[in-house]
Design a protein around this motif. Structure first.
Motif, mmCIF file in Angstrom:
data_model
loop_
_atom_site.group_PDB
_atom_site.id
_atom_site.type_symbol
_atom_site.label_atom_id
_atom_site.label_comp_id
_atom_site.label_asym_id
_atom_site.label_seq_id
_atom_site.Cartn_x
_atom_site.Cartn_y
_atom_site.Cartn_z
ATOM 1 N N ALA A 191 41.260 48.306 34.115
ATOM 2 C CA ALA A 191 40.895 47.281 35.166
ATOM 3 C C ALA A 191 40.174 48.036 36.473
ATOM 4 O O ALA A 191 39.387 47.378 36.860
ATOM 5 C CB ALA A 191 41.911 46.143 35.522
ATOM 6 N N LEU A 192 40.916 48.784 36.907
ATOM 7 C CA LEU A 192 40.401 49.270 38.196
ATOM 8 C C LEU A 192 39.306 49.989 38.035
ATOM 9 O O LEU A 192 38.330 50.004 38.737
ATOM 10 C CB LEU A 192 41.513 50.361 38.589
ATOM 11 N N THR A 193 39.027 50.929 36.833
ATOM 12 C CA THR A 193 37.853 51.596 36.578
ATOM 13 C C THR A 193 36.762 50.633 36.504
ATOM 14 O O THR A 193 35.629 51.008 37.005
ATOM 15 C CB THR A 193 37.691 52.405 35.388
ATOM 16 N N ALA A 194 36.831 49.606 35.761
ATOM 17 C CA ALA A 194 35.873 48.707 35.423
ATOM 18 C C ALA A 194 35.470 47.772 36.741
ATOM 19 O O ALA A 194 34.275 47.544 37.188
ATOM 20 C CB ALA A 194 36.247 47.475 34.732
ATOM 21 N N ALA A 195 36.512 47.554 37.715
ATOM 22 C CA ALA A 195 36.213 46.992 39.013
ATOM 23 C C ALA A 195 35.297 47.996 39.855
ATOM 24 O O ALA A 195 34.452 47.611 40.550
ATOM 25 C CB ALA A 195 37.524 46.473 39.755
ATOM 26 N N LEU A 196 35.768 49.218 39.937
ATOM 27 C CA LEU A 196 34.873 50.006 40.765
ATOM 28 C C LEU A 196 33.673 50.264 40.264
ATOM 29 O O LEU A 196 32.682 50.382 41.059
ATOM 30 C CB LEU A 196 35.893 51.641 40.665
ATOM 31 N N ALA A 197 33.443 50.601 38.903
ATOM 32 C CA ALA A 197 32.017 50.701 38.616
ATOM 33 C C ALA A 197 31.128 49.367 38.706
ATOM 34 O O ALA A 197 30.009 49.566 39.023
ATOM 35 C CB ALA A 197 32.116 50.758 36.873
ATOM 36 N N LEU A 267 49.136 38.260 44.020
ATOM 37 C CA LEU A 267 49.242 39.256 45.235
ATOM 38 C C LEU A 267 48.704 40.395 44.847
ATOM 39 O O LEU A 267 48.019 41.098 45.823
ATOM 40 C CB LEU A 267 50.706 39.389 45.742
ATOM 41 N N GLY A 268 48.958 40.958 43.452
ATOM 42 C CA GLY A 268 48.339 42.375 43.087
ATOM 43 C C GLY A 268 47.096 42.129 43.068
ATOM 44 O O GLY A 268 46.428 43.352 43.392
ATOM 45 N N VAL A 269 46.243 41.068 42.649
ATOM 46 C CA VAL A 269 45.078 40.777 42.688
ATOM 47 C C VAL A 269 44.141 40.721 43.893
ATOM 48 O O VAL A 269 43.236 41.247 44.164
ATOM 49 C CB VAL A 269 44.504 39.587 41.654
ATOM 50 N N LEU A 270 45.096 39.977 44.851
ATOM 51 C CA LEU A 270 44.532 40.134 46.388
ATOM 52 C C LEU A 270 44.451 41.560 46.907
ATOM 53 O O LEU A 270 43.762 41.799 47.810
ATOM 54 C CB LEU A 270 45.459 39.118 47.165
ATOM 55 N N PHE A 271 45.603 42.294 46.484
ATOM 56 C CA PHE A 271 45.422 43.685 47.256
ATOM 57 C C PHE A 271 44.142 44.372 46.579
ATOM 58 O O PHE A 271 43.737 45.082 47.371
ATOM 59 C CB PHE A 271 46.787 44.311 46.723
ATOM 60 N N LEU A 272 43.880 44.266 45.390
ATOM 61 C CA LEU A 272 42.846 44.688 44.538
ATOM 62 C C LEU A 272 41.433 44.168 45.167
ATOM 63 O O LEU A 272 40.735 45.199 45.728
ATOM 64 C CB LEU A 272 42.742 44.526 43.193
ATOM 65 N N ALA A 274 41.090 43.324 48.433
ATOM 66 C CA ALA A 274 41.159 43.748 49.725
ATOM 67 C C ALA A 274 40.618 45.160 49.775
ATOM 68 O O ALA A 274 39.778 45.461 50.579
ATOM 69 C CB ALA A 274 42.444 43.732 50.379
ATOM 70 N N ALA A 275 41.246 45.838 48.846
ATOM 71 C CA ALA A 275 40.720 47.351 48.680
ATOM 72 C C ALA A 275 39.558 47.762 48.206
ATOM 73 O O ALA A 275 38.640 48.426 48.962
ATOM 74 C CB ALA A 275 41.954 48.068 47.554
ATOM 75 N N LEU A 276 38.912 46.574 47.281
ATOM 76 C CA LEU A 276 37.361 46.805 47.195
ATOM 77 C C LEU A 276 36.583 46.462 48.192
ATOM 78 O O LEU A 276 35.512 47.048 48.544
ATOM 79 C CB LEU A 276 37.135 45.767 45.679
ATOM 80 N N LEU A 277 37.130 45.450 49.041
ATOM 81 C CA LEU A 277 36.439 44.931 50.262
ATOM 82 C C LEU A 277 36.226 46.138 51.092
ATOM 83 O O LEU A 277 35.194 46.258 51.722
ATOM 84 C CB LEU A 277 36.883 43.589 50.740
ATOM 85 N N LEU A 278 37.387 46.821 51.426
ATOM 86 C CA LEU A 278 37.224 47.966 52.245
ATOM 87 C C LEU A 278 36.303 48.833 51.742
ATOM 88 O O LEU A 278 35.810 49.502 52.759
ATOM 89 C CB LEU A 278 38.805 48.302 52.708
#
Length: 351
Positions: A191-197, A267-272, A274-278
């Motif tokens: 999921a993290l790899t797909a989000a970053l890509a 909350l985990g998705v919101l952390f994700l 926020a990290a993607l936004l930053l």
């Protein structure tokens, strides 16, 4: 004198590892003529749904098996009686004390657990005179009075219960904290790899630049909320995290589990997000040349235009994470969603 410290795996075990030394030091200071041993054991003890009485019986059985003098059980199961969360239960007759870690809340957990356990052990030892115990049992009773009320059992046991509304809120936040939601995105590698890509692709696409400029903040907010809800639902439904129970007692406990799971994943998705936004804010000046950006949106680029772009990019990246979450195994999602869930335990004692 041997006091067994039994904890559930996960957060309870982490708290217990530091608690043993504190408990031994406190008791040695109070009663230096006694040699104290506090062995720690990680054990599920019971399977949910279970109340504090069942845990007391299971802990008593473990005490007899290990030939301990007393036993303190740290559980992460939500315990309730008459809709009131149970914070702690001490049974001097059985030599057993139970502490419900989620009921202690999400802040200052180690300190609250230490103070509660010390007071309960002294209760088990019969050392209940307030004047002899400054800051221990007296403090525990004051704390219990603040939270709710103290209930005396017919067998001499003492149960500390919290108020219905504030106690349940504290219980729920404690359960979510024990699940450590900030580790969710890290635990889901696909999921993290797909989000970053998806985020990188969206950030360098000129159509996304124009779309972010045209949508406006109202629609962008709706897209952001929709992306968070989408990946939350995908994780919960896809991995079968939503639980059901056929019994009334089990239904109450399962409801708390489901609420805690939903809060953890959200909350985990919101952390994700926020990290993607930053990350998008840091990389947009490099990946989005100013002159090309202005040519595509048709006017001079302002800070607000870049903020709209990175917001849309983060929302699309989160949706990409939802697609990646579909590739995760159910076991991987469960392991990321909560650090531990009691699903199996020892056979319950009879009688």
């Amino acid at each position: 004198m041997v006091i067994g410290l039994v904890s559930a795996p996960g957060t309870a075990a982490e708290v217990a590892s530091n608690l043993a030394d504190d408990l031994r030091a406190d008791l040695s200071e109070r009663l230096p003529t006694v040699e104290w041993r506090v062995p720690t054991v990680v054990d599920v003890l019971v399977s949910p749904p279970a109340d504090d009485a069942i845990i007391v019986a299971a802990a008593r059985e473990r005490l007899l098996d290990e030939a301990w003098d007393l036993v303190v059980c740290l559980t992460d199961l939500p315990l309730e009686v008459h809709r009131r969360p149970v914070v702690a239960h001490a049974s001097p007759l059985h030599g057993v004390a139970v502490v419900c870690l989620p009921a202690l809340g999400a802040i200052g957990l180690r300190r609250r657990t230490r103070d509660t356990v010390v007071g309960l052990v002294r209760t088990l030892l019969g050392d209940t005179e307030d004047h002899a115990l400054p800051g221990s049992v007296a403090g525990l009773r004051r704390r219990a009075h603040e939270l709710g009320r103290q209930q005396e059992g017919a067998d001499g046991s003492v149960r500390f219960t919290a108020r219905v509304l504030s106690g349940n809120v504290r219980l729920l936040t404690g359960m979510i904290r024990a699940n450590q939601p900030w580790r969710l995105a890290i635990g889901l590698s696909r999921a993290l790899t797909a989000a970053l890509a998806t985020g990188v692709l969206a950030l360098v696409t000129s159509d996304i630049w124009q779309l972010g400029d045209a949508l406006g903040w109202a629609r962008l907010s709706a897209v952001g909320v929709g992306s968070v809800v989408a990946i939350t639902v995908a994780l919960i439904v896809g991995a079968g995290l939503w639980e059901r129970s056929s019994t009334m007692d089990g239904r109450k406990q399962v409801t708390l589990f489901n609420l805690a799971t939903t809060g953890t994943v959200l909350l985990g998705v919101l952390f994700l997000y926020a990290a993607l936004l930053l990350l998008a804010m840091l990389t947009s000046p490099v990946l989005v040349p100013a002159h090309l950006f202005e040519e595509n949106i048709g006017h001079a680029a302002r800070v607000g235009d870049y903020l709209e772009l990175v917001w849309l990019t983060s929302a699309l990246a989160t949706l990409g994470g939802a697609l990646g979450a579909g590739l995760e195994s159910d076991e991987a999602v469960r392991a990321a969603a909560y650090t531990y869930r009691q699903e199996s335990g020892r056979p319950l004692p009879k009688g």
